[in-house]
Write a protein that holds these residues in place. Structure first.
Motif, mmCIF file in Angstrom:
data_model
loop_
_atom_site.group_PDB
_atom_site.id
_atom_site.type_symbol
_atom_site.label_atom_id
_atom_site.label_comp_id
_atom_site.label_asym_id
_atom_site.label_seq_id
_atom_site.Cartn_x
_atom_site.Cartn_y
_atom_site.Cartn_z
ATOM 1 N N ARG A 169 0.105 -9.513 -10.979
ATOM 2 C CA ARG A 169 -0.421 -8.525 -11.933
ATOM 3 C C ARG A 169 0.205 -7.160 -11.685
ATOM 4 N N LEU A 170 0.330 -6.798 -10.421
ATOM 5 C CA LEU A 170 0.930 -5.509 -10.082
ATOM 6 C C LEU A 170 2.382 -5.455 -10.552
ATOM 7 N N LEU A 171 3.148 -6.498 -10.250
ATOM 8 C CA LEU A 171 4.571 -6.512 -10.598
ATOM 9 C C LEU A 171 4.788 -6.588 -12.107
ATOM 10 N N SER A 172 3.820 -7.151 -12.840
ATOM 11 C CA SER A 172 3.967 -7.278 -14.285
ATOM 12 C C SER A 172 3.638 -5.980 -15.023
ATOM 13 N N GLY A 173 3.072 -4.998 -14.315
ATOM 14 C CA GLY A 173 2.732 -3.731 -14.944
ATOM 15 C C GLY A 173 1.292 -3.639 -15.412
ATOM 16 N N ALA A 174 0.493 -4.663 -15.128
ATOM 17 C CA ALA A 174 -0.915 -4.646 -15.543
ATOM 18 C C ALA A 174 -1.748 -3.804 -14.577
ATOM 19 N N ASP A 175 -2.874 -3.314 -15.072
ATOM 20 C CA ASP A 175 -3.795 -2.598 -14.199
ATOM 21 C C ASP A 175 -4.327 -3.551 -13.137
ATOM 22 N N CYS A 176 -4.518 -3.031 -11.935
ATOM 23 C CA CYS A 176 -5.019 -3.867 -10.843
ATOM 24 C C CYS A 176 -5.622 -2.988 -9.760
ATOM 25 N N GLY A 177 -6.457 -3.606 -8.906
ATOM 26 C CA GLY A 177 -7.010 -2.894 -7.762
ATOM 27 C C GLY A 177 -5.971 -2.786 -6.662
ATOM 28 N N TRP A 178 -6.377 -2.309 -5.501
ATOM 29 C CA TRP A 178 -5.431 -2.127 -4.401
ATOM 30 C C TRP A 178 -4.817 -3.453 -3.999
ATOM 31 N N THR A 179 -3.492 -3.519 -4.032
ATOM 32 C CA THR A 179 -2.755 -4.760 -3.825
ATOM 33 C C THR A 179 -1.556 -4.515 -2.923
ATOM 34 N N GLN A 180 -1.306 -5.464 -2.034
ATOM 35 C CA GLN A 180 -0.117 -5.410 -1.187
ATOM 36 C C GLN A 180 0.989 -6.261 -1.789
ATOM 37 N N ILE A 181 2.219 -5.897 -1.499
ATOM 38 C CA ILE A 181 3.364 -6.716 -1.862
ATOM 39 C C ILE A 181 3.842 -7.396 -0.583
ATOM 40 N N GLY A 182 3.667 -8.714 -0.534
ATOM 41 C CA GLY A 182 3.985 -9.423 0.692
ATOM 42 C C GLY A 182 3.020 -9.021 1.797
ATOM 43 N N LYS A 183 3.550 -8.785 2.990
ATOM 44 C CA LYS A 183 2.722 -8.400 4.135
ATOM 45 C C LYS A 183 2.905 -6.935 4.506
ATOM 46 N N ALA A 184 3.417 -6.155 3.562
ATOM 47 C CA ALA A 184 3.624 -4.730 3.827
ATOM 48 C C ALA A 184 2.286 -4.031 4.052
ATOM 49 N N SER A 185 2.317 -2.960 4.811
ATOM 50 C CA SER A 185 1.106 -2.197 5.113
ATOM 51 C C SER A 185 0.757 -1.207 4.005
ATOM 52 N N ILE A 186 1.601 -1.149 2.980
ATOM 53 C CA ILE A 186 1.386 -0.218 1.858
ATOM 54 C C ILE A 186 0.612 -0.925 0.754
ATOM 55 N N TRP A 187 -0.313 -0.184 0.143
ATOM 56 C CA TRP A 187 -1.136 -0.723 -0.941
ATOM 57 C C TRP A 187 -0.853 0.026 -2.237
ATOM 58 N N TYR A 188 -0.881 -0.720 -3.348
ATOM 59 C CA TYR A 188 -0.659 -0.131 -4.661
ATOM 60 C C TYR A 188 -1.868 -0.414 -5.557
ATOM 61 N N CYS A 189 -2.120 0.533 -6.460
ATOM 62 C CA CYS A 189 -3.200 0.370 -7.415
ATOM 63 C C CYS A 189 -2.714 0.919 -8.756
ATOM 64 N N ARG A 190 -3.070 0.245 -9.848
ATOM 65 C CA ARG A 190 -2.695 0.746 -11.165
ATOM 66 C C ARG A 190 -3.957 0.803 -12.031
ATOM 67 N N LYS A 191 -4.158 1.983 -12.615
ATOM 68 C CA LYS A 191 -5.312 2.177 -13.496
ATOM 69 C C LYS A 191 -4.872 3.029 -14.667
ATOM 70 N N ASN A 192 -5.231 2.578 -15.871
ATOM 71 C CA ASN A 192 -4.818 3.260 -17.097
ATOM 72 C C ASN A 192 -3.300 3.392 -17.163
ATOM 73 N N GLY A 193 -2.608 2.383 -16.646
ATOM 74 C CA GLY A 193 -1.152 2.382 -16.683
ATOM 75 C C GLY A 193 -0.508 3.298 -15.660
ATOM 76 N N ARG A 194 -1.280 3.928 -14.805
ATOM 77 C CA ARG A 194 -0.746 4.847 -13.799
ATOM 78 C C ARG A 194 -0.802 4.186 -12.422
ATOM 79 N N THR A 195 0.263 4.338 -11.673
ATOM 80 C CA THR A 195 0.390 3.662 -10.385
ATOM 81 C C THR A 195 0.156 4.643 -9.239
ATOM 82 N N PHE A 196 -0.621 4.186 -8.253
ATOM 83 C CA PHE A 196 -0.921 4.988 -7.071
ATOM 84 C C PHE A 196 -0.563 4.178 -5.833
#
Length: 247
Positions: A169-196
């Motif tokens: 969902r994160l990679l597709s550009g959809a809104d999502c809660g805090w998500t990791q890519i693989g086992k990285a220690s960094i988390w991403y979140c997307r809300k209203n099309g904006r990425t944090f």
């Protein structure tokens, strides 16, 4: 006059206590306190609420908890032991008390058929009831362990699938809660099309940036530093719909 049952029970407690080869253990105040409590508990049993239950009867019934042995069979055998006659209600209600004790093997409906099959087989072969109870207790314990392990494997697989779906969902550009890519220690979140992006800091806090892509190297716009993802989530909920110029 003290009953033979009580004498035997106290003798068993004392025999276990003096079995230690260490005189220091035998004379230890804490050990003496413990054995004293065990003896008092044993002697008080005769004056307790459950008047018909000797230590031998209770020991067998406790072992039978969760084994699905027919109450009538238990009653018949228990009435062959020293003590007043037991009714079906006596046995059923005492068993219920043991089932509700902490850490007891409460009857598992999924194990009922297996227990009854083992019981029927062993009874047909003439196995004595205490041996059947012991066998069933081992069977229930083994099956419960197997079920716990299977549930743990299913839960681990489910969590892995959920993480994979969240990453997609994160990679597709959809809104999502805090998500990791693989086992990285960094988390991403997307809300209203904006990425944090949340990155851990050396002082065990989290630094959040507003970013355009998903690169860990992108500098982005610093939003703030937080003690955990929960705090960052509250901030995202506030700013995700605000005009970009305000942050």
């Amino acid at each position: 006059m003290i009953s033979d049952d009580r004498v035997s029970a106290v003798k068993a407690i004392l025999s276990e206590f003096v079995r230690s080869p260490s005189l220091r253990h035998v004379r230890d105040p804490h050990s003496l306190d413990r054995v004293s409590r065990d003896i008092v508990k044993c002697l008080d049993r005769e004056h307790g609420v459950w008047q018909k239950w000797t230590s031998d009867r209770e020991a067998l019934l406790k072992l039978a908890v969760g084994c699905w042995i027919p109450i009538e069979t238990l009653r018949e055998y228990l009435n062959g032991l020293p003590g007043p006659p037991l009714t079906m209600t006596d046995v059923g209600q005492r068993l219920r008390v043991f089932e509700e004790e902490p850490y007891a093997n409460y009857p598992d409906e999924d194990l009922r058929d297996g227990c009854l099959a083992i019981f029927a087989r062993e009874k047909a072969e003439g196995t004595e009831l205490p041996a059947i109870v012991g066998l069933l207790s081992e069977y229930v314990e083994a099956e419960q362990q197997r079920i716990r392990l299977e549930r743990a494997v299913r839960y681990k697989r489910m969590r892995a699938e959920e993480r994979q779906e969240a990453e997609q969902r994160l990679l597709s550009g959809a809104d999502c809660g805090w998500t990791q890519i693989g086992k990285a220690s960094i988390w991403y979140c997307r809300k209203n099309g904006r990425t944090f992006r949340l990155k851990p800091t050396p002082d065990k806090r989290w630094e959040m940036h507003r970013i355009d892509g998903l690169s860990a190297e992108e500098k982005g716009k610093l939003i703030g530093r937080y003690g955990g993802r929960g705090d960052a989530t509250k901030v995202v909920a506030q700013i995700a719909y605000q005009p970009e110029a305000r942050f």
